[in-house]
Design a protein around this motif. Sequence first.
Motif, PDB file in Angstrom:
ATOM      1  N   GLY A  67      -0.966  -4.039 -17.795  1.00  0.00           N
ATOM      2  CA  GLY A  67       0.798  -4.128 -17.872  1.00  0.00           C
ATOM      3  C   GLY A  67       1.371  -5.878 -17.278  1.00  0.00           C
ATOM      4  N   CYS A  68       0.492  -6.002 -16.134  1.00  0.00           N
ATOM      5  CA  CYS A  68       0.980  -7.593 -15.745  1.00  0.00           C
ATOM      6  C   CYS A  68      -0.282  -8.025 -15.253  1.00  0.00           C
ATOM      7  CB  CYS A  68       1.738  -7.304 -13.857  1.00  0.00           C
ATOM      8  SG  CYS A  68       3.015  -6.251 -13.686  1.00  0.00           S
ATOM      9  N   HIS A  69      -1.001  -7.929 -14.815  1.00  0.00           N
ATOM     10  CA  HIS A  69      -2.194  -8.870 -14.420  1.00  0.00           C
ATOM     11  C   HIS A  69      -3.125  -9.328 -16.151  1.00  0.00           C
ATOM     12  CE1 HIS A  69      -2.852  -9.390 -10.926  1.00  0.00           C
ATOM     13  NE2 HIS A  69      -1.898  -7.972 -10.780  1.00  0.00           N
ATOM     14  N   GLY A  70      -2.636  -8.369 -17.305  1.00  0.00           N
ATOM     15  CA  GLY A  70      -3.772  -8.234 -19.138  1.00  0.00           C
ATOM     16  C   GLY A  70      -2.178  -9.871 -19.679  1.00  0.00           C
ATOM     17  N   VAL A  71      -1.658  -9.809 -19.329  1.00  0.00           N
ATOM     18  CA  VAL A  71      -0.587 -10.169 -20.413  1.00  0.00           C
ATOM     19  C   VAL A  71      -1.184 -11.985 -19.238  1.00  0.00           C
ATOM     20  CG1 VAL A  71       1.884 -11.003 -20.291  1.00  0.00           C
ATOM     21  CG2 VAL A  71       1.235  -8.120 -20.018  1.00  0.00           C
ATOM     22  N   THR A  72      -1.216 -13.664 -20.564  1.00  0.00           N
ATOM     23  CA  THR A  72      -1.700 -14.558 -20.312  1.00  0.00           C
ATOM     24  C   THR A  72      -0.543 -14.935 -19.714  1.00  0.00           C
ATOM     25  OG1 THR A  72      -3.771 -14.170 -21.234  1.00  0.00           O
ATOM     26  CG2 THR A  72      -2.924 -16.865 -20.633  1.00  0.00           C
ATOM     27  N   LYS A 125       1.983  -7.995   0.931  1.00  0.00           N
ATOM     28  CA  LYS A 125       3.791  -7.868   1.099  1.00  0.00           C
ATOM     29  C   LYS A 125       3.334  -8.059  -0.529  1.00  0.00           C
ATOM     30  CE  LYS A 125       4.077  -6.207   4.995  1.00  0.00           C
ATOM     31  NZ  LYS A 125       4.223  -5.699   5.924  1.00  0.00           N
ATOM     32  N   HIS A 126       4.226  -7.296  -1.114  1.00  0.00           N
ATOM     33  CA  HIS A 126       4.947  -7.702  -2.676  1.00  0.00           C
ATOM     34  C   HIS A 126       4.227  -5.858  -3.232  1.00  0.00           C
ATOM     35  CE1 HIS A 126       4.437  -7.773  -6.705  1.00  0.00           C
ATOM     36  NE2 HIS A 126       4.970  -9.194  -7.010  1.00  0.00           N
ATOM     37  N   PRO A 127       6.264  -5.670  -3.214  1.00  0.00           N
ATOM     38  CA  PRO A 127       6.394  -4.515  -3.799  1.00  0.00           C
ATOM     39  C   PRO A 127       6.028  -3.480  -4.736  1.00  0.00           C
ATOM     40  CG  PRO A 127       8.469  -5.688  -3.764  1.00  0.00           C
ATOM     41  CD  PRO A 127       7.366  -6.781  -3.911  1.00  0.00           C
ATOM     42  N   THR A 128       5.601  -4.430  -5.553  1.00  0.00           N
ATOM     43  CA  THR A 128       4.984  -3.541  -7.228  1.00  0.00           C
ATOM     44  C   THR A 128       3.313  -3.455  -6.769  1.00  0.00           C
ATOM     45  OG1 THR A 128       6.270  -4.359  -8.711  1.00  0.00           O
ATOM     46  CG2 THR A 128       4.281  -3.510  -9.429  1.00  0.00           C
ATOM     47  N   MET A 129       2.776  -3.876  -5.783  1.00  0.00           N
ATOM     48  CA  MET A 129       1.358  -4.419  -5.693  1.00  0.00           C
ATOM     49  C   MET A 129       0.967  -3.700  -4.186  1.00  0.00           C
ATOM     50  SD  MET A 129      -0.701  -5.503  -7.692  1.00  0.00           S
ATOM     51  CE  MET A 129      -2.053  -5.015  -6.356  1.00  0.00           C
ATOM     52  N   GLN A 130       1.822  -2.928  -3.472  1.00  0.00           N
ATOM     53  CA  GLN A 130       2.085  -1.537  -2.391  1.00  0.00           C
ATOM     54  C   GLN A 130       1.596  -1.004  -2.765  1.00  0.00           C
ATOM     55  OE1 GLN A 130       4.821  -4.543  -0.142  1.00  0.00           O
ATOM     56  NE2 GLN A 130       3.812  -2.950   2.140  1.00  0.00           N
ATOM     57  N   ALA A 131       3.711  -0.156  -4.015  1.00  0.00           N
ATOM     58  CA  ALA A 131       3.460   1.070  -4.222  1.00  0.00           C
ATOM     59  C   ALA A 131       2.244   1.938  -5.132  1.00  0.00           C
ATOM     60  CB  ALA A 131       4.547   0.975  -5.582  1.00  0.00           C
ATOM     61  N   GLN A 132       1.765   0.299  -5.461  1.00  0.00           N
ATOM     62  CA  GLN A 132       0.124   0.358  -6.110  1.00  0.00           C
ATOM     63  C   GLN A 132      -0.722   1.239  -5.367  1.00  0.00           C
ATOM     64  OE1 GLN A 132      -0.693   1.032 -10.062  1.00  0.00           O
ATOM     65  NE2 GLN A 132       1.232   0.594 -10.033  1.00  0.00           N
ATOM     66  N   GLY A 133      -1.073   0.288  -4.732  1.00  0.00           N
ATOM     67  CA  GLY A 133      -1.503   0.716  -3.657  1.00  0.00           C
ATOM     68  C   GLY A 133      -2.116   1.939  -2.672  1.00  0.00           C
ATOM     69  N   GLU A 134      -0.592   2.254  -2.690  1.00  0.00           N
ATOM     70  CA  GLU A 134      -0.086   3.531  -2.126  1.00  0.00           C
ATOM     71  C   GLU A 134      -0.682   4.795  -2.430  1.00  0.00           C
ATOM     72  OE1 GLU A 134       2.684   2.958  -0.360  1.00  0.00           O
ATOM     73  OE2 GLU A 134       3.129   1.404   0.882  1.00  0.00           O
ATOM     74  N   SER A 135      -1.110   4.107  -3.886  1.00  0.00           N
ATOM     75  CA  SER A 135      -1.450   5.688  -4.322  1.00  0.00           C
ATOM     76  C   SER A 135      -2.445   5.582  -4.637  1.00  0.00           C
ATOM     77  CB  SER A 135      -0.691   5.954  -5.420  1.00  0.00           C
ATOM     78  OG  SER A 135      -1.356   4.334  -6.669  1.00  0.00           O
ATOM     79  N   LEU A 136      -3.761   5.085  -3.885  1.00  0.00           N
ATOM     80  CA  LEU A 136      -5.080   4.604  -4.116  1.00  0.00           C
ATOM     81  C   LEU A 136      -5.682   5.352  -3.078  1.00  0.00           C
ATOM     82  CD1 LEU A 136      -5.626   1.129  -6.033  1.00  0.00           C
ATOM     83  CD2 LEU A 136      -5.572   3.667  -7.148  1.00  0.00           C
ATOM     84  N   SER A 137      -6.686   6.694  -3.576  1.00  0.00           N
ATOM     85  CA  SER A 137      -8.097   6.596  -2.346  1.00  0.00           C
ATOM     86  C   SER A 137      -9.360   5.394  -2.039  1.00  0.00           C
ATOM     87  CB  SER A 137      -8.307   7.735  -2.787  1.00  0.00           C
ATOM     88  OG  SER A 137      -8.854   7.599  -3.632  1.00  0.00           O
ATOM     89  N   ASP A 138      -9.386   5.312  -1.023  1.00  0.00           N
ATOM     90  CA  ASP A 138     -10.901   4.332  -0.912  1.00  0.00           C
ATOM     91  C   ASP A 138     -11.630   4.284  -1.829  1.00  0.00           C
ATOM     92  OD1 ASP A 138      -8.890   3.605   1.688  1.00  0.00           O
ATOM     93  OD2 ASP A 138     -10.693   4.867   2.718  1.00  0.00           O
ATOM     94  N   ALA A 139     -11.922   6.087  -2.329  1.00  0.00           N
ATOM     95  CA  ALA A 139     -12.667   5.403  -4.012  1.00  0.00           C
ATOM     96  C   ALA A 139     -12.566   5.288  -5.228  1.00  0.00           C
ATOM     97  CB  ALA A 139     -13.170   7.029  -3.990  1.00  0.00           C
ATOM     98  N   ASP A 140     -10.632   5.545  -5.299  1.00  0.00           N
ATOM     99  CA  ASP A 140     -10.474   4.756  -5.913  1.00  0.00           C
ATOM    100  C   ASP A 140     -10.374   3.731  -6.508  1.00  0.00           C
ATOM    101  OD1 ASP A 140      -9.571   7.308  -7.529  1.00  0.00           O
ATOM    102  OD2 ASP A 140      -7.194   7.326  -5.887  1.00  0.00           O
ATOM    103  N   ILE A 141     -10.066   2.779  -5.080  1.00  0.00           N
ATOM    104  CA  ILE A 141     -10.635   1.184  -4.673  1.00  0.00           C
ATOM    105  C   ILE A 141     -11.742   0.529  -5.359  1.00  0.00           C
ATOM    106  CG2 ILE A 141     -10.519  -0.583  -3.454  1.00  0.00           C
ATOM    107  CD1 ILE A 141      -8.073   0.899  -2.172  1.00  0.00           C
ATOM    108  N   ARG A 142     -12.555   1.372  -4.774  1.00  0.00           N
ATOM    109  CA  ARG A 142     -13.531   0.889  -4.419  1.00  0.00           C
ATOM    110  C   ARG A 142     -14.445   1.209  -6.691  1.00  0.00           C
ATOM    111  NH1 ARG A 142     -15.054   4.048   0.093  1.00  0.00           N
ATOM    112  NH2 ARG A 142     -16.077   5.892  -1.496  1.00  0.00           N
TER     113      ARG A 142
END
Length: 108
Positions: free
Chosen positions: A38-43, A78-95
């Motif tokens: 949604g963000c990273h895929g838009v050139t 620190k970035h509001p959107t990325m912090q919200a995304q990161g907080e929802s991820l487990s370590d396995a999700d991140i890998r």
Amino acid sequence: MTRALLFALALFSATHVLADDTQGDIAEGRLKTYTCSGCHGVTGWKNAYPNYHVPRIGGQNYDYLVAALTEYKNGGRKHPTMQAQGESLSDADIRDIASFLSSIKSAE
């Protein structure tokens, strides 16, 4: 007894570190990155808060992605959107996410 305890702690720490070096599942990562595009895929897209260029993450280094997502999860970056995304991820999700994104061949 102190030596045995220290040895057990050292062994546990080494095992924990080795377990964290395991890369994730690319297929699972593909499923888990649906919100990323949604963000990273838009050139050339710029984020509104704060206004800056959104970095390309496809083809990025696995270790960098794991470190960045972990820092967002833990509040080190620190970035509001990325912090919200990161907080929802487990370590396995991140890998898994890092494995998928790092497997993408760069268009550049």
